[in-house]
Scaffold this active site. Structure first.
Site, short mmCIF file in Angstrom:
data_model
loop_
_atom_site.label_atom_id
_atom_site.label_comp_id
_atom_site.label_asym_id
_atom_site.label_seq_id
_atom_site.Cartn_x
_atom_site.Cartn_y
_atom_site.Cartn_z
N HIS A 507 0.78 -1.26 0.30
CA HIS A 507 -0.01 0.09 0.01
C HIS A 507 1.02 1.23 0.07
O HIS A 507 0.83 2.05 -0.91
CB HIS A 507 -0.82 0.15 1.27
CG HIS A 507 -1.74 1.21 1.46
ND1 HIS A 507 -3.08 1.28 0.82
CD2 HIS A 507 -1.46 2.70 1.83
CE1 HIS A 507 -3.60 2.48 1.26
NE2 HIS A 507 -2.52 3.24 1.80
N GLU A 508 1.95 1.44 0.90
CA GLU A 508 2.55 2.51 1.08
C GLU A 508 3.33 2.64 -0.13
O GLU A 508 3.54 3.94 -0.62
CB GLU A 508 3.50 2.50 2.44
CG GLU A 508 2.65 2.62 3.55
CD GLU A 508 1.57 3.71 3.70
OE1 GLU A 508 1.92 4.73 3.19
OE2 GLU A 508 0.49 3.42 4.39
N HIS A 511 1.72 4.75 -2.85
CA HIS A 511 1.95 6.03 -2.69
C HIS A 511 3.15 6.66 -3.37
O HIS A 511 3.56 7.69 -3.75
CB HIS A 511 1.79 6.75 -1.20
CG HIS A 511 0.38 6.69 -0.62
ND1 HIS A 511 -0.69 7.03 -1.20
CD2 HIS A 511 -0.08 5.94 0.44
CE1 HIS A 511 -1.46 6.95 -0.53
NE2 HIS A 511 -1.35 6.02 0.62
N HIS A 514 3.38 6.94 -6.65
CA HIS A 514 2.66 8.10 -7.23
C HIS A 514 3.62 9.44 -7.10
O HIS A 514 3.67 10.11 -7.92
CB HIS A 514 1.61 8.46 -6.34
CG HIS A 514 0.33 9.05 -6.78
ND1 HIS A 514 -0.62 9.58 -6.21
CD2 HIS A 514 0.36 9.82 -8.12
CE1 HIS A 514 -1.45 10.27 -6.84
NE2 HIS A 514 -0.96 10.48 -8.16
ZN LIG Z 1 -2.54 5.19 1.95
#
Ligand SMILES: [Zn+2]
Length: 729
Positions: A507-508, A511, A514
């Site tokens: 998940h991290e 980011h 991104h």
């Molecule tokens: Zn998040």
């Protein structure tokens, strides 16, 4: 919907407001008021402008932030009083270039205040927060500055700007207008007064909730009543009693959510009931009642929306989110609600069956499942259906392997990235690791900092941050961080992750990608500078690669033998992911619907303190999400996300699931387009992950997905399909 996402978004929002124009570039000489030996005084000369973390001391922050604000004030004053006609360059780009010192200092200050804090940083935070907020106001409410922005905005079609520059001009105009720049001086005065009142009442709300949580803890006189808790938990309860002067007793303290972890373990039904009722009863009366504060906050927000020209507070907030309108949010929440409740009712039926069977076997009377029974029986159903335990799976999830052979491997297969660990750059803590990231053609892309372990000076959860934001304006390549909270094993032992921690790592890193892929001209649009209901999209999407068979086979190997994880075990882990999702989705949606219900009220229509309880009940009933055994994740009286901060998550608590719709649609797209391959990864990178906020978020999504977001894949992922037969329950 982890806490990690909230924390990251709050931090981003704070920074976004505070250093709205701030960037980092070498064009302005170091501020003369700042001592030259302050490491923030000039741009870092390390590779990628990596911050000089070995030289930064606590005493450097306040002077650098103060000097940074002074520098930006001077820069902004020069822009506002420029005698030359306003141009895009001398006004908008000049604003975008201002505040570099402030940005350098604030970025590291706020990053370390979360990941490696100390009392000096905390003290500086309290001291600087109001100053930084006033600094932001002084820019947005400067009439001469706004006059230049407005003139440019009105001529925007004739300025021959490229699309990103045109968008930058429009965003500046929007930010000024939303902050009240178009109001008359009298109205601005009224706005400042409203902001001030809202800020003080939301602070009061937070303090009342924290004290109320404390006061609502329940006292247990007989140790036998704690049957089901571990010895360690009972010892903690005894300590809590002792610290309250109740030696010889036990105290069960409350978390801020409606649900309480001990409810899953306590065997004594009446103790469960007491604990639950203490939880949902917080804030409704007595010394720590919050209903008066809620009534005031909701009223003041509605008044402020009206002053700014909006029908209600939600309209004001949502206009600047991907969702755009309250109708869009309502429609999504109301589509999900029946499916979630139907599934929760199915789950309840499974538990009722278990309760009845146990009563029959014990020869005791049965009873109807209540909210305080849910977790206790859910645990038993879970154990029956998916018999495995964390101790069986953790040996297959060694941290380094999960990171390098899982998370980074997936990025290599999808985007052609290569990672090389570097040991030559200063870090703020010895466990922190640094990787240089290279693009598919070998070009330098950016830097990735990985800070895995829990520490007493790190706040809870997991999050991503940027030390340097990408922009072509300053030739900056991104430096991004991932911070997790994995317990550190004793020296010499491997770090073995739980399945949740594996998912969090993927998940991290979503980011992080991104941030790393950001390819924009202006820092304002870099990477994760997107609306709150879009920012969790790339991260939730990236979770899908944790379970992709080729990725999984590459990292899930026994840390001692190297053997692959047995398929039956992995299948149980995957099946368990959908368990109890009816409950989780229902409690979340109920809170999201409450949030919208309060904030979609027009001025004059908001409830009084005495009407809050009825308002809450009616709102849940109207949305058909009032299922007794599944209460809202937060009741109004302790809903900190929406009532404890000037803006916070008010009218925005829906954002987590909105982002998840986009993420699950994207997952579905990958699965129907051949899955894990460069061609697919490159397309997502080109259309979404490189765009930052350089285009409207919904446009970015549609351009990739080919159509508007759909809710089906999310229902599927959460196991919420097939609601029809369950509505009979
Ligand atoms: Zn998040």
């Amino acid at each position: 919907m982890p806490a990690k996402t909230l924390a990251a978004a709050v931090l981003a929002a704070t920074l976004g407001t505070m250093t709205m124009n701030a960037t980092a570039a070498p064009s302005v000489p170091p501020d003369s008021r700042l001592s030259a030996d302050n490491p923030f005084a000039r741009e870092s000369t390390l590779p990628y402008k990596w911050p000089p973390l070995d030289k930064i001391q606590n005493s450097h922050y306040v002077p650098a932030l103060e000097a940074g604000m002074a520098e930006q004030r001077a820069e902004v004053a020069a822009i506002a009083s420029n005698n030359a006609e306003p141009t895009f360059e001398n006004t908008i780009v000049a604003l975008e270039r201002s505040g570099q010192l402030l940005n350098r200092a604030a970025t590291i200050f706020f990053a370390l205040s979360s990941s490696n804090t100390n009392p000096d940083i905390e003290k500086a935070q309290t001291e600087m927060a109001p100053k930084l907020s006033a600094h932001s106001d002084s820019i947005y409410l400067d009439p001469a500055l706004f006059a230049r922005v407005k003139r440019l905005y009105e001529q925007r079609q004739s300025l021959k700007l490229d699309p990103e520059s045109l968008r930058l001009l429009e965003r500046y105009h929007t930010n000024f207008v939303r902050a009240g720049a178009n109001l008359s001086e009298a109205q601005k005065k009224e706005l400042r007064a409203l902001n001030e009142k809202i800020s003080s009442i939301t602070t009061e709300f937070r303090q009342l909730v924290l004290k109320g949580d404390n006061a609502a803890a329940i006292v247990i006189d007989d140790r036998a009543e704690l049957d089901g808790l571990s010895d360690a938990q009972i010892a903690t309860a005894a300590e809590a009693a002792k610290s309250r002067g109740l030696e010889g007793k036990w105290v069960l303290t409350l978390l801020n959510t409606t649900g309480q972890p001990a409810l899953a373990q306590l065997k004594n039904r009446s103790v469960r009931e007491r604990l639950y009722k203490a939880s949902i009863g917080r804030g409704w009366g007595g010394e720590f009642a919050t209903t008066k504060a809620i009534a005031e906050i909701v009223k003041l927000r509605a008044d402020r929306a009206k002053l700014l020209g909006y029908p209600n507070h939600a309209a004001y907030v949502l206009e600047d989110e991907t969702a755009l309108t309250a109708d869009a949010v309502n429609s999504m929440l109301h589509q999900l609600a029946p499916a979630a409740v139907a599934n929760a009712k199915r789950e309840a039926a499974d538990m009722q069956k278990l309760i009845d069977e146990q009563a029959k076997a014990n020869g005791t009377p049965s009873f109807k499942l209540e909210a305080w029974d849910w977790d206790f029986y859910a645990e038993q159903v879970r154990a029956k259906k998916f018999a495995y335990d964390e101790a069986q799976v953790r040996p297959y999830f060694e941290m380094n392997r999960v990171l390098v052979d899982g998370v980074l491997f997936a990025a290599q297969e999808l985007y052609g990235l290569k990672f090389k660990e570097r040991k030559d750059l200063p870090v703020y803590q010895e466990d922190v690791r640094v990787f240089e990231v290279f693009d598919h053609d070998g070009a330098q892309l950016g830097m990735f900092l990985f800070d895995p372990y829990a520490r007493s000076n790190k706040r809870g959860g997991a999050w991503m941050n940027s030390f340097v934001e990408q922009s072509r304006l300053f030739g900056n390549k991104p430096v991004v961080t991932n911070t997790l909270n994995i317990p550190k094993p004793p020296a010499g032992q491997p770090t073995l992750l739980t399945w949740d921690e594996v998912i969090t790592a993927f998940h991290e890193f979503g980011h992080a990608l991104h941030g790393l892929f950001s390819d924009v001209q202006y820092p304002q649009f870099a990477g994760t500078s997107v609306p709150r209901d879009f920012v969790e999209y790339p991260s939730q999407y990236n979770e899908m690669w944790a379970t992709e068979p080729r990725v999984l086979a590459n990292y899930a190997k026994h840390h001692q033998t190297g053997a692959a994880m047995p398929k039956e075990l992995m299948d149980k882990v995957l099946a368990a992911q959908k368990f109890n999702q009816g409950y989780a989705t229902t409690e979340y949606l109920a809170a999201a619907i409450l949030d919208q219900s309060y904030h979609q009220l027009a001025p004059g229509k908001t409830p009084s303190a005495g009407e809050i309880a009825a308002f809450e009940a009616d709102a849940l009933k109207a949305a058909q999400i009032d299922f007794g055994p599944v209460p809202p994740r937060y009741r109004s009286t302790y809903f900190l996300h929406i009532f404890s901060n000037p803006i916070g998550y008010s009218a925005g608590y829906y954002a987590y699931i909105w982002s998840e719709v986009l993420a699950r649609d994207t997952e579905h797209w990958f699965k129907t387009h051949g899955g894990l391959k460069r061609e697919n990864g490159d397309l997502l990178r080109a259309k979404v992950l490189s765009k930052g906020f350089s285009a409207d978020a919904l446009t970015i999504f549609r351009d990739f997905y080919g159509k508007a977001p759909e809710i089906g894949p999310l229902l599927e992922a959460r196991g919420l399909t097939g609601g029809a037969e369950a509505t009979a329950n």
